[in-house]
Design a protein around this motif. Structure first.
Motif, PDB file in Angstrom:
ATOM      1  N   SER A  62      -0.473  -1.585 -14.991  1.00 48.31           N
ATOM      2  CA  SER A  62      -1.849  -1.063 -15.766  1.00 48.31           C
ATOM      3  C   SER A  62      -2.385  -2.802 -15.987  1.00 48.31           C
ATOM      4  CB  SER A  62      -1.415  -0.696 -17.084  1.00 48.31           C
ATOM      5  OG  SER A  62      -2.411  -0.514 -17.666  1.00 48.31           O
ATOM      6  N   ARG A  65      -3.910  -4.080 -12.696  1.00 56.40           N
ATOM      7  CA  ARG A  65      -5.175  -3.233 -12.451  1.00 56.40           C
ATOM      8  C   ARG A  65      -6.363  -3.518 -13.176  1.00 56.40           C
ATOM      9  NH1 ARG A  65      -1.436   1.041 -12.149  1.00 56.40           N
ATOM     10  NH2 ARG A  65      -0.764   1.421  -9.821  1.00 56.40           N
ATOM     11  N   ARG A  69      -9.891  -5.069 -12.154  1.00 59.71           N
ATOM     12  CA  ARG A  69     -11.076  -4.234 -12.567  1.00 59.71           C
ATOM     13  C   ARG A  69     -12.142  -5.437 -13.179  1.00 59.71           C
ATOM     14  NH1 ARG A  69      -7.583  -0.224 -13.915  1.00 59.71           N
ATOM     15  NH2 ARG A  69      -7.730   1.540 -11.991  1.00 59.71           N
ATOM     16  N   TRP A 119      -3.452  -0.765  -4.888  1.00 56.19           N
ATOM     17  CA  TRP A 119      -4.279  -1.459  -5.494  1.00 56.19           C
ATOM     18  C   TRP A 119      -5.768  -1.726  -4.757  1.00 56.19           C
ATOM     19  CZ3 TRP A 119      -5.650  -7.232  -5.739  1.00 56.19           C
ATOM     20  CH2 TRP A 119      -5.303  -7.923  -4.446  1.00 56.19           C
ATOM     21  N   SER A 120      -5.629  -1.305  -3.247  1.00 56.60           N
ATOM     22  CA  SER A 120      -6.802  -1.383  -2.789  1.00 56.60           C
ATOM     23  C   SER A 120      -7.795  -0.342  -3.076  1.00 56.60           C
ATOM     24  CB  SER A 120      -6.684  -1.390  -1.227  1.00 56.60           C
ATOM     25  OG  SER A 120      -6.034  -0.171  -0.850  1.00 56.60           O
ATOM     26  N   GLU A 121      -7.248   0.627  -3.629  1.00 57.64           N
ATOM     27  CA  GLU A 121      -8.110   1.680  -4.378  1.00 57.64           C
ATOM     28  C   GLU A 121      -9.300   1.263  -5.184  1.00 57.64           C
ATOM     29  OE1 GLU A 121      -6.115   5.070  -4.996  1.00 57.64           O
ATOM     30  OE2 GLU A 121      -4.769   5.348  -3.347  1.00 57.64           O
ATOM     31  N   ILE A 122      -8.884   0.181  -5.873  1.00 57.09           N
ATOM     32  CA  ILE A 122      -9.553  -0.434  -7.019  1.00 57.09           C
ATOM     33  C   ILE A 122     -10.858  -1.247  -6.378  1.00 57.09           C
ATOM     34  CG2 ILE A 122      -9.846  -1.895  -8.936  1.00 57.09           C
ATOM     35  CD1 ILE A 122      -6.680  -1.717  -9.255  1.00 57.09           C
ATOM     36  N   TRP A 123     -10.428  -2.127  -5.470  1.00 57.93           N
ATOM     37  CA  TRP A 123     -11.563  -2.876  -4.814  1.00 57.93           C
ATOM     38  C   TRP A 123     -12.044  -2.563  -3.572  1.00 57.93           C
ATOM     39  CZ3 TRP A 123     -10.168  -5.131  -0.283  1.00 57.93           C
ATOM     40  CH2 TRP A 123      -8.771  -5.226   0.098  1.00 57.93           C
TER      41      TRP A 123
END
Length: 202
Positions: A62, A65, A69, A119-123
């Motif tokens: 968390s 991430r 973000r 984590w690529s789903e974030i950026w």
């Protein structure tokens, strides 16, 4: 109030100590005992805040991430061309991998714990949007399709992390940092995809 602040500092110290252990030893190799020693906190205090290793790993993920973000939010303001912004995003992700234990730990934990979102789903949505804008505005050559470029960016970021881990495992210092290496590689990429010359800074 003082007790709450002390508890918050203890939790924060535990998360950072756990991130370092997860980054170095992986989920299976790290233990609450090792983490408590690294944090300088008793095992009882560790389990008071985090009853299980899984909960501590979730807190590390968390935090990692949140850092990614926050980086995206900082970069959201800007009027630079889309391809230049994409280069800056790539370098910032490399900086996070190089400098932030929680981010490196998050990336490793995602590989080792089933069912964890990558984590690529974030950026990646931001990168994809920048690629679409670059393509539509003529910054990219016609042959540099956004879908293929998106895959390339993912490989560049993954490669930066793997290279860093390889050097650490071998106990050798890389000849250049992750950000410098990515900047150099990105410049090579630009010579093949860009409709004009753009130089991202480290």
């Amino acid at each position: 109030m003082v007790k709450q602040e002390r508890a918050a500092r203890t939790r924060e110290g535990l998360v950072h100590a756990a991130a370092s252990q997860f980054d170095l030893d992986g989920y299976a190799g790290a233990s609450l005992v090792r983490i408590s020693k690294a944090a300088g906190i008793s095992l009882g205090a560790v389990t008071f805040h985090f009853p299980s290793k899984a909960e501590l790993a979730e807190a590390v993920e968390s935090q990692g991430r949140a850092q990614v973000r926050a980086t995206l939010s900082r970069m959201a303001v800007g009027s630079a061309p889309a391809l230049e912004q994409l280069g800056e995003l790539t370098l910032e992700l490399g900086r996070l991998i190089e400098q932030e234990d929680t981010v490196r730990a998050m990336v490793r934990l995602e590989r080792e714990r089933p069912g964890i979102a990558h984590w690529s789903e974030i950026w990646l949505p931001t990168a994809d949007e920048l690629l679409r804008r670059a393509y539509d505005s003529g910054e990219l050559r016609a042959s540099a399709q956004p879908e293929a470029m998106s895959t390339l960016v993912v490989h560049l970021i993954a490669g930066a992390e793997i290279t860093l881990r390889r050097h650490r495992a071998a106990g050798t210092a890389p000849s250049e940092g992750a950000v410098d290496l990515l900047a150099r590689i990105w410049q090579l990429v630009l010579t093949g995809i860009s409709a004009r010359r753009i130089t991202p800074g480290p």
